[in-house]
Design a protein around this motif. Structure first.
Motif, PDB file in Angstrom:
ATOM      1  N   ARG A  97     -22.908 141.338  13.533  1.00 20.86           N
ATOM      2  CA  ARG A  97     -23.231 142.384  12.934  1.00 20.86           C
ATOM      3  C   ARG A  97     -23.751 142.080  11.503  1.00 20.86           C
ATOM      4  N   GLU A  98     -24.497 143.008  11.212  1.00 21.16           N
ATOM      5  CA  GLU A  98     -24.957 142.927   9.587  1.00 21.16           C
ATOM      6  C   GLU A  98     -24.214 142.525   8.723  1.00 21.16           C
ATOM      7  N   LYS A  99     -23.036 143.299   8.717  1.00 14.77           N
ATOM      8  CA  LYS A  99     -21.938 143.027   7.545  1.00 14.77           C
ATOM      9  C   LYS A  99     -21.210 141.662   7.807  1.00 14.77           C
ATOM     10  N   GLU A 100     -21.225 141.191   9.019  1.00 12.81           N
ATOM     11  CA  GLU A 100     -20.713 139.809   9.248  1.00 12.81           C
ATOM     12  C   GLU A 100     -21.170 138.737   8.607  1.00 12.81           C
ATOM     13  N   LYS A 101     -22.630 138.878   8.226  1.00 15.90           N
ATOM     14  CA  LYS A 101     -23.377 137.899   7.703  1.00 15.90           C
ATOM     15  C   LYS A 101     -23.068 137.178   6.419  1.00 15.90           C
ATOM     16  N   ASP A 102     -22.224 138.032   5.736  1.00  8.95           N
ATOM     17  CA  ASP A 102     -21.655 137.702   4.611  1.00  8.95           C
ATOM     18  C   ASP A 102     -20.160 137.920   4.024  1.00  8.95           C
ATOM     19  N   ARG A 103     -19.518 137.854   5.319  1.00  9.43           N
ATOM     20  CA  ARG A 103     -18.301 137.941   5.344  1.00  9.43           C
ATOM     21  C   ARG A 103     -17.543 137.418   6.487  1.00  9.43           C
ATOM     22  N   MET A 104     -16.118 137.240   6.542  1.00  6.15           N
ATOM     23  CA  MET A 104     -15.713 136.831   7.851  1.00  6.15           C
ATOM     24  C   MET A 104     -15.999 137.348   8.918  1.00  6.15           C
ATOM     25  N   ASN A 105     -16.303 136.747  10.125  1.00  3.21           N
ATOM     26  CA  ASN A 105     -16.707 137.603  11.268  1.00  3.21           C
ATOM     27  C   ASN A 105     -15.762 137.951  12.115  1.00  3.21           C
ATOM     28  N   GLY A 106     -15.777 138.390  13.155  1.00  2.00           N
ATOM     29  CA  GLY A 106     -14.664 139.159  14.083  1.00  2.00           C
ATOM     30  C   GLY A 106     -14.056 138.103  15.041  1.00  2.00           C
ATOM     31  N   VAL A 107     -14.643 136.840  15.303  1.00  2.00           N
ATOM     32  CA  VAL A 107     -14.061 136.028  16.088  1.00  2.00           C
ATOM     33  C   VAL A 107     -12.756 135.255  15.240  1.00  2.00           C
ATOM     34  N   PHE A 108     -12.738 135.033  14.148  1.00  2.00           N
ATOM     35  CA  PHE A 108     -11.750 134.769  13.299  1.00  2.00           C
ATOM     36  C   PHE A 108     -10.514 135.733  13.555  1.00  2.00           C
ATOM     37  N   PHE A 109     -10.795 136.762  13.146  1.00  2.00           N
ATOM     38  CA  PHE A 109      -9.881 138.126  13.169  1.00  2.00           C
ATOM     39  C   PHE A 109      -9.180 138.214  14.774  1.00  2.00           C
ATOM     40  N   TYR A 110      -9.976 137.847  15.577  1.00  2.00           N
ATOM     41  CA  TYR A 110      -9.623 137.791  17.193  1.00  2.00           C
ATOM     42  C   TYR A 110      -8.840 136.740  17.134  1.00  2.00           C
ATOM     43  N   LEU A 111      -8.983 135.645  16.795  1.00  2.00           N
ATOM     44  CA  LEU A 111      -8.111 134.366  16.992  1.00  2.00           C
ATOM     45  C   LEU A 111      -6.799 134.811  16.059  1.00  2.00           C
ATOM     46  N   LEU A 112      -6.886 135.277  14.872  1.00  2.00           N
ATOM     47  CA  LEU A 112      -5.819 135.405  14.211  1.00  2.00           C
ATOM     48  C   LEU A 112      -4.885 136.498  14.743  1.00  2.00           C
ATOM     49  N   GLY A 113      -5.357 137.701  15.077  1.00  2.23           N
ATOM     50  CA  GLY A 113      -4.763 138.536  15.935  1.00  2.23           C
ATOM     51  C   GLY A 113      -3.987 138.048  17.216  1.00  2.23           C
ATOM     52  N   SER A 114      -4.503 137.220  17.904  1.00  3.61           N
ATOM     53  CA  SER A 114      -4.153 136.462  19.035  1.00  3.61           C
ATOM     54  C   SER A 114      -3.077 135.772  18.841  1.00  3.61           C
ATOM     55  N   THR A 115      -3.150 134.970  17.621  1.00  3.74           N
ATOM     56  CA  THR A 115      -1.902 133.884  17.381  1.00  3.74           C
ATOM     57  C   THR A 115      -0.857 134.853  16.919  1.00  3.74           C
ATOM     58  N   ILE A 116      -0.858 136.107  16.089  1.00  2.00           N
ATOM     59  CA  ILE A 116       0.231 136.725  15.777  1.00  2.00           C
ATOM     60  C   ILE A 116       0.929 137.335  16.798  1.00  2.00           C
ATOM     61  N   CYS A 117      -0.092 137.927  18.031  1.00  2.00           N
ATOM     62  CA  CYS A 117       0.632 138.521  19.167  1.00  2.00           C
ATOM     63  C   CYS A 117       1.396 137.578  19.968  1.00  2.00           C
ATOM     64  N   VAL A 118       0.966 136.581  20.190  1.00  6.07           N
ATOM     65  CA  VAL A 118       1.529 135.487  20.883  1.00  6.07           C
ATOM     66  C   VAL A 118       2.870 135.190  20.022  1.00  6.07           C
ATOM     67  N   TYR A 119       2.823 135.027  18.837  1.00  8.74           N
ATOM     68  CA  TYR A 119       4.153 134.447  18.298  1.00  8.74           C
ATOM     69  C   TYR A 119       5.283 135.420  18.142  1.00  8.74           C
ATOM     70  N   PHE A 120       4.803 136.818  18.085  1.00 12.18           N
ATOM     71  CA  PHE A 120       5.725 138.067  17.780  1.00 12.18           C
ATOM     72  C   PHE A 120       6.052 138.665  19.004  1.00 12.18           C
TER      73      PHE A 120
END
Length: 235
Positions: A97-120
């Motif tokens: 997305r246009e907004k992701e070109k100058d900030r963290m993109n969705g892939v990182f948040f998916y990985l982070l969210g998946s890590t949190i879900c697996v842990y908790f």
């Protein structure tokens, strides 16, 4: 042989997508289609727990945590090193997305969210919540762009109904052998749909959809007194 743009356009017209909507649908298919690679995480997680003795929740957290950290470093390089940014834009800029070109993109948040879900959360809850994001969110976007008529903010009622239906089916299959599976599935699906529909713009829904829907499913399993199965030392 791959499907070219003309063939895809013809196929979309055949299933009733308006001509003016086709370019947006194709663009969304390219962007969201990439997200299906995320299915690797829940598939490997469940297969590892079912068919191996060495793969535990702790191992999954360490692997996902390491991948998340490495991707975070990659993103920081992309955002702060011009040559790296240029390279990434050329390689996969069209899927961002246009907004992701100058900030963290969705892939990182998916990985982070998946890590949190697996842990908790219990593996069945974690896997369901990831599927809500990967397949449910994709369905909402595709149906909304293709057929959406009734607007709810910047989303559509049609997309939300499609997402709820897909999420309910996916979670029901995941919890199929558990008591009150249909109730857990319903509350998980409705929570994921509402989160996608009303998610605030300042936080990425790749993070909120899996985590918040997992919290709801965990609460409902406790509320209904459902005992979920044990997987490799995870109760």
């Amino acid at each position: 042989m791959g499907i070219n743009r003309k063939q895809l356009s013809n196929a979309l017209r055949y299933i009733g997508v308006g001509v003016k909507r086709i370019p947006r649908v194709i663009k969304e298919l390219k962007r969201k289609g990439f997200h299906f690679f995320g299915l690797v995480i829940p598939i490997i997680y469940l297969l590892g727990l079912h068919y191996t003795t060495f793969f535990t929740t702790q191992v999954g957290v360490w692997i996902l945590g390491t991948i998340s950290l490495l991707y975070f470093i990659w993103e920081q390089m992309r955002l702060n090193i011009p040559a790296m940014q240029e390279f990434c834009v050329k390689m996969y800029g069209g899927m961002m997305r246009e907004k992701e070109k100058d900030r963290m993109n969705g892939v990182f948040f998916y990985l982070l969210g998946s890590t949190i879900c697996v842990y908790f959360f219990h593996p069945l809850i974690a896997v369901s919540s990831m599927l809500f994001l990967i397949i449910g969110d994709f369905t909402a976007a595709l149906v909304g762009i293709s057929y959406g008529r009734t607007k709810i903010g910047n989303k559509s009622l049609e997309g939300s109904i499609a997402m709820f239906s897909v999420c309910w089916i996916l979670s029901y299959i995941t919890f199929f052998n558990q008591n009150l599976a249909e109730h857990i599935s319903f509350w998980g699906a409705i929570s994921a749909t509402l989160i996608e529909l009303f998610n605030p713009s300042w936080i990425d829904d790749n993070l909120t959809i899996p985590i918040l829907s997992a919290i709801i499913m965990k609460y409902m399993t406790a509320r209904f007194g459902v005992d979920l199965p044990i997987y490799n030392n995870y109760v």
